[in-house]
Design a protein around this motif. Structure first.
Motif, short mmCIF file in Angstrom:
data_model
loop_
_atom_site.label_atom_id
_atom_site.label_comp_id
_atom_site.label_asym_id
_atom_site.label_seq_id
_atom_site.Cartn_x
_atom_site.Cartn_y
_atom_site.Cartn_z
N SER A 1 56.70 -27.71 -12.45
CA SER A 1 55.65 -28.56 -12.76
C SER A 1 55.33 -29.40 -11.31
O SER A 1 54.15 -29.94 -11.08
CB SER A 1 55.88 -29.52 -13.65
N LEU A 2 56.11 -29.27 -10.45
CA LEU A 2 56.00 -29.93 -9.05
C LEU A 2 56.17 -28.72 -7.86
O LEU A 2 56.97 -28.19 -7.72
CB LEU A 2 57.07 -31.10 -8.82
N THR A 3 55.00 -29.06 -6.91
CA THR A 3 54.72 -28.26 -5.88
C THR A 3 54.52 -29.37 -4.54
O THR A 3 53.91 -30.45 -4.68
CB THR A 3 53.88 -27.33 -5.88
N THR A 4 54.94 -29.08 -3.45
CA THR A 4 54.61 -29.58 -2.18
C THR A 4 54.36 -28.75 -1.09
O THR A 4 54.84 -27.77 -1.03
CB THR A 4 55.84 -30.74 -1.93
N LYS A 5 53.40 -29.30 -0.41
CA LYS A 5 53.09 -28.67 1.28
C LYS A 5 52.89 -29.52 2.12
O LYS A 5 52.21 -30.58 2.12
CB LYS A 5 51.79 -27.59 1.00
N PHE A 6 53.68 -29.28 3.27
CA PHE A 6 53.60 -30.14 4.30
C PHE A 6 53.36 -28.91 5.77
O PHE A 6 53.70 -28.13 5.98
CB PHE A 6 55.03 -30.79 4.74
N SER A 7 52.22 -29.45 6.45
CA SER A 7 51.87 -28.65 7.69
C SER A 7 51.59 -29.42 8.56
O SER A 7 51.30 -30.62 8.59
CB SER A 7 50.67 -27.79 7.14
N PHE A 8 51.95 -28.77 10.18
CA PHE A 8 51.50 -29.26 11.40
C PHE A 8 50.33 -28.17 11.95
O PHE A 8 51.12 -27.15 12.10
CB PHE A 8 52.59 -29.95 12.09
N ASN A 9 49.38 -28.81 12.83
CA ASN A 9 48.62 -27.68 13.54
C ASN A 9 48.33 -28.20 14.67
O ASN A 9 47.94 -29.70 14.86
CB ASN A 9 47.62 -27.33 12.70
N TYR A 10 48.27 -27.55 15.82
CA TYR A 10 47.71 -28.04 17.01
C TYR A 10 46.76 -27.08 17.50
O TYR A 10 46.77 -25.80 17.33
CB TYR A 10 48.87 -28.04 18.10
N ASN A 11 45.42 -27.58 18.15
CA ASN A 11 44.21 -26.71 18.41
C ASN A 11 43.88 -27.25 19.88
O ASN A 11 43.65 -28.29 20.15
CB ASN A 11 43.28 -26.95 17.28
N ASN A 12 43.49 -26.24 20.76
CA ASN A 12 43.12 -26.37 22.10
C ASN A 12 41.94 -25.54 22.39
O ASN A 12 41.86 -25.47 23.46
CB ASN A 12 44.23 -26.48 23.00
N LYS A 13 41.11 -25.53 21.41
CA LYS A 13 39.87 -24.58 21.49
C LYS A 13 38.94 -25.58 22.45
O LYS A 13 38.83 -26.63 22.12
CB LYS A 13 39.30 -24.09 20.20
N GLN A 14 38.43 -24.94 23.49
CA GLN A 14 37.44 -25.77 24.21
C GLN A 14 36.66 -24.97 25.29
O GLN A 14 36.48 -23.77 24.86
CB GLN A 14 38.51 -26.17 25.50
#
Length: 306
Positions: free
Chosen positions: A124-137
């Motif tokens: 019954s329990l789920t988790t999600k952790f994320s990190f993103n870096y973006n340098n579109k320019q």
């Protein structure tokens, strides 16, 4: 006009370690060239001012490449770690019907880097952790053609001139040549940290529930736009007219030049901001044909224009 498309796609995936690590990659490269519709007057101007280009008139160029890589690892029976890299960059050099050189540069895109951890605990329990870096320019200095920089400032040729508030103004732009004059440089980057928790309650509490909560952190979002004058003397453009408005071969007379007398590099826009958000919600299903979603979200946003 005509259009030529040269596009290449490929993808490859499979296990690196059985039941533990998988990889998937894809790549696309596209070259799209399109000719420009030109009138008889445009062709006549090329014969007069750039006869070497008559047999090979400049066209619009759009080149892009887009690699993608995703790595998935089952670090535990209930935990999946995913790493991802995606890049896309589109470079477009455009020309109008009466221009000898592709001086309009549109160069956008960049990289996105991410990692996420998805976990399950029981039924019954789920988790999600994320990190993103973006340098579109946007444009950067390396994308400007050195050969066009060497041609000097842009030159606009007009059929004649008129006087507007004492200032000569060109009438009938018949041809343009020369280099860039200035460069528009745009940089940006931001990072995102996100966490989500989901708890399923199948019975009791008046029906089934899906409780969710989480956070969204954007601690760093930075952007900057600059304009750079290429010629060290500050000269940015020149305008000329025909000696005889009815004869393209009559010679040219300069009537206007543009200079920058202060800084050769200026910042048009610059800023940074951040966003910290929290949310909780409940997807409640009191009966088979009725579902309600109730929740609240709070964001704390700050922006600084530099």
């Amino acid at each position: 006009g005509s259009r030529k498309v040269d596009q290449f796609d490929m993808s490859l995936g499979g296990p690196i370690k059985k039941d533990k690590i998988w990889i998937f990659g894809a790549y696309r490269r596209a070259y799209i060239d399109s000719t420009v519709d030109r009138s008889p007057a445009d062709i006549q101007a090329f014969h007069a001012f750039a006869p070497e280009l008559v047999d090979d008139l400049p066209a619009n160029l759009l080149h892009s490449h887009q690699p993608f890589v995703k790595l998935t690892s089952r670090v535990h029976q209930n935990h999946e770690l995913i790493g991802m890299f995606q890049y896309d960059r589109m470079r477009q050099q455009s020309v109008r019907s009466n221009e000898a050189n592709r001086t309009t540069v549109t160069d956008v895109g960049g990289g996105m880097y991410g990692v996420s951890l998805q976990s399950t605990y029981g039924q019954s329990l789920t988790t999600k952790f994320s990190f993103n870096y973006n340098n579109k320019q946007g444009n950067d200095p390396s994308r400007y053609d050195p050969d066009l920089m060497a041609l000097g400032v842009p030159l606009s040729i007009f059929q004649s001139t008129t006087v507007n508030q004492g200032i000569p103004t060109g009438v009938g732009n018949i041809f343009n040549e020369g280099g860039y004059g200035t460069m528009a440089i745009e940089t940006s980057n931001y990072s995102v940290v996100r966490g989500d928790v989901t708890w399923f309650k199948q019975e009791g509490l008046g029906g089934s529930h899906e409780f969710q909560g989480g956070f969204l952190l954007m601690p760093h979002n930075y952007y900057r736009g600059r304009n750079i004058v290429i010629d060290p003397s500050g000269w940015t453009a020149e305008s000329q007219r025909l000696r005889d408005p009815n004869n393209m071969n009559s010679g040219l007379v300069p009537f206007s030049r543009t200079f920058v007398t202060s800084a050769l590099e200026t910042t048009n826009t610059e800023g940074k901001d951040h966003d910290y958000g929290l949310y909780v919600q409940d997807t409640w299903r009191p009966m088979h044909r009725l579902t309600m979603t109730l929740g609240v979200r709070a964001d704390f946003v700050e922006r600084d224009d530099i």
